[in-house]
Write an enzyme that holds these catalytic residues in place. Structure first.
Site, PDB file in Angstrom:
ATOM      1  N   PHE A  21      39.968  32.720  39.035  1.00 25.25           N
ATOM      2  CA  PHE A  21      39.221  31.919  38.047  1.00 25.25           C
ATOM      3  C   PHE A  21      39.820  32.041  36.651  1.00 25.25           C
ATOM      4  O   PHE A  21      39.633  31.168  35.808  1.00 25.25           O
ATOM      5  CB  PHE A  21      37.739  32.307  38.033  1.00 25.25           C
ATOM      6  CG  PHE A  21      37.457  33.647  37.446  1.00 25.25           C
ATOM      7  CD1 PHE A  21      37.315  34.755  38.261  1.00 25.25           C
ATOM      8  CD2 PHE A  21      37.341  33.815  36.074  1.00 25.25           C
ATOM      9  CE1 PHE A  21      37.075  36.005  37.730  1.00 25.25           C
ATOM     10  CE2 PHE A  21      37.094  35.060  35.527  1.00 25.25           C
ATOM     11  CZ  PHE A  21      36.964  36.158  36.354  1.00 25.25           C
ATOM     12  N   ARG A  22      40.570  33.131  36.429  1.00 27.52           N
ATOM     13  CA  ARG A  22      41.166  33.296  35.097  1.00 27.52           C
ATOM     14  C   ARG A  22      42.193  32.203  34.810  1.00 27.52           C
ATOM     15  O   ARG A  22      42.542  31.961  33.669  1.00 27.52           O
ATOM     16  CB  ARG A  22      41.809  34.676  34.973  1.00 27.52           C
ATOM     17  CG  ARG A  22      40.780  35.774  34.894  1.00 27.52           C
ATOM     18  CD  ARG A  22      41.383  37.161  34.990  1.00 27.52           C
ATOM     19  NE  ARG A  22      40.386  38.101  35.437  1.00 27.52           N
ATOM     20  CZ  ARG A  22      40.100  38.359  36.705  1.00 27.52           C
ATOM     21  NH1 ARG A  22      40.781  37.756  37.653  1.00 27.52           N
ATOM     22  NH2 ARG A  22      39.160  39.210  37.032  1.00 27.52           N
TER      23      ARG A  22
ATOM     24  N   ASP B 262      33.933  36.474  46.818  1.00 26.42           N
ATOM     25  CA  ASP B 262      33.873  35.379  47.783  1.00 26.42           C
ATOM     26  C   ASP B 262      33.352  35.765  49.161  1.00 26.42           C
ATOM     27  O   ASP B 262      33.192  34.915  50.032  1.00 26.42           O
ATOM     28  CB  ASP B 262      35.265  34.756  47.923  1.00 26.42           C
ATOM     29  CG  ASP B 262      36.345  35.805  48.154  1.00 26.42           C
ATOM     30  OD1 ASP B 262      36.191  36.650  49.051  1.00 26.42           O
ATOM     31  OD2 ASP B 262      37.356  35.783  47.410  1.00 26.42           O
TER      32      ASP B 262
ATOM     33  N   HIS C 261      32.246  43.482  41.976  1.00 31.89           N
ATOM     34  CA  HIS C 261      31.753  42.425  41.088  1.00 31.89           C
ATOM     35  C   HIS C 261      30.683  41.566  41.749  1.00 31.89           C
ATOM     36  O   HIS C 261      30.372  40.489  41.278  1.00 31.89           O
ATOM     37  CB  HIS C 261      32.927  41.560  40.605  1.00 31.89           C
ATOM     38  CG  HIS C 261      33.879  42.317  39.720  1.00 31.89           C
ATOM     39  ND1 HIS C 261      35.166  41.910  39.468  1.00 31.89           N
ATOM     40  CD2 HIS C 261      33.716  43.471  39.038  1.00 31.89           C
ATOM     41  CE1 HIS C 261      35.758  42.792  38.665  1.00 31.89           C
ATOM     42  NE2 HIS C 261      34.909  43.745  38.393  1.00 31.89           N
TER      43      HIS C 261
ATOM     44  N   ASN D 250      51.985  44.135  45.690  1.00 36.12           N
ATOM     45  CA  ASN D 250      51.714  43.213  44.596  1.00 36.12           C
ATOM     46  C   ASN D 250      53.020  42.583  44.135  1.00 36.12           C
ATOM     47  O   ASN D 250      54.052  43.243  44.115  1.00 36.12           O
ATOM     48  CB  ASN D 250      51.045  43.962  43.425  1.00 36.12           C
ATOM     49  CG  ASN D 250      50.315  43.018  42.495  1.00 36.12           C
ATOM     50  OD1 ASN D 250      49.533  42.195  42.939  1.00 36.12           O
ATOM     51  ND2 ASN D 250      50.588  43.113  41.209  1.00 36.12           N
TER      52      ASN D 250
END
Ligand code: ZN
Length: 255
Positions: A34-35, A105, A120, A212
């Protein structure tokens, strides 16, 4: 030996694995971070996502919050990818003890993971701010504009907004598991978002694995760093699936 072969060796000898994941785990299921989403153009003002997803904004501009939230934060048709699925298998048939995620999600639970610490929160859980009544995500989706409780109160997602504190029990649970793990696999996060970095600091086990694409500040502590797509990496992790194998070691025909 390549990175995934090393990871397989680490996983096969592990007794207590914890996975810590970020937004990168979900992007391969088609859920954007979303960022990187566009802000909300409203009343001649452009609000960035971080402003919209704040406690103050939720209270003061609830309709605008939901306008953004419903379209940019809820992805009910997203499916778990190879990373979610393999983690669920590793919990069921292997040494994985917990998944700690920054994502909201619900895809780890959808994939079958049971011991999930959603730092979160989750879009699937919602509550009335007046009476506390709980609601599923359908209530949010099906409401036109702001969703209201039968009591008339505003319904709020159980999602940690900017300016709100994390659930103490979730944090304590995550810390407990990370502290007991002998292998911590960190994936799909640059560890820049609070409280990711701090939580990983509780790890005191044998092998720290980072998957990552970009550098993180934990790289120097890592025993293994893999810079590949996380779904691709997890699809190549070996997991024994005893429930698919009969006593003679043959795969069931009807499995
Ligand atoms: Zn209510």
């Amino acid at each position: 030996m390549n990175g995934v072969e090393k990871l397989n060796r680490i996983v096969s000898s592990a007794k207590n694995i914890v996975f810590f994941g970020g937004a990168g785990v979900s992007t391969e299921s088609g859920i954007p971070d979303f960022r990187s989403a566009d802000g909300l153009y409203n009343e001649k003002t452009i609000y960035p996502p971080e402003t919209i997803l704040s406690h103050d904004f939720f209270l003061s501009k609830t309709a605008a919050f939901y306008e953004f939230y419903k379209t940019k934060m809820i992805f009910l048709h997203a499916e778990p990818n190879a990373c979610h699925i393999k983690l669920a298998l590793l919990e069921k048939n292997g040494p994985l003890k917990a998944v700690v995620t920054q994502n909201i999600d619900g895809l780890h639970r959808k994939a079958g993971s049971e011991n999930v610490f959603e730092l979160h929160g989750s879009v699937y859980r919602n509550h009335c701010v007046s009476c506390g009544k709980k609601y599923g995500v359908e209530k949010i989706i099906d409401s036109v504009g702001v969703p209201f409780c039968v009591c008339g109160g505003v319904i709020k997602p159980d999602v940690v907004l900017y300016g709100e504190t994390l659930d103490e029990n979730v944090v304590a649970g995550a810390i407990g598991h990370i502290g007991r793990a002998d292998v911590l696999i960190v994936g799909g996060t640059s560890l820049g978002v609070y409280p990711a970095a701090g939580l990983c600091g509780y790890f005191n086990g044998k092998s720290l694995v980072l998957i990552n694409k970009t550098e993180t500040h934990l790289d120097r502590n890592a025993d293994l760093i893999i810079r590949e797509n996380i779904g691709e990496v997890f699809s190549r992790i070996d997991v024994q699936t005893p429930d698919l194998i009969n006593s003679k070691g043959n795969i069931h025909e009807d499995a």
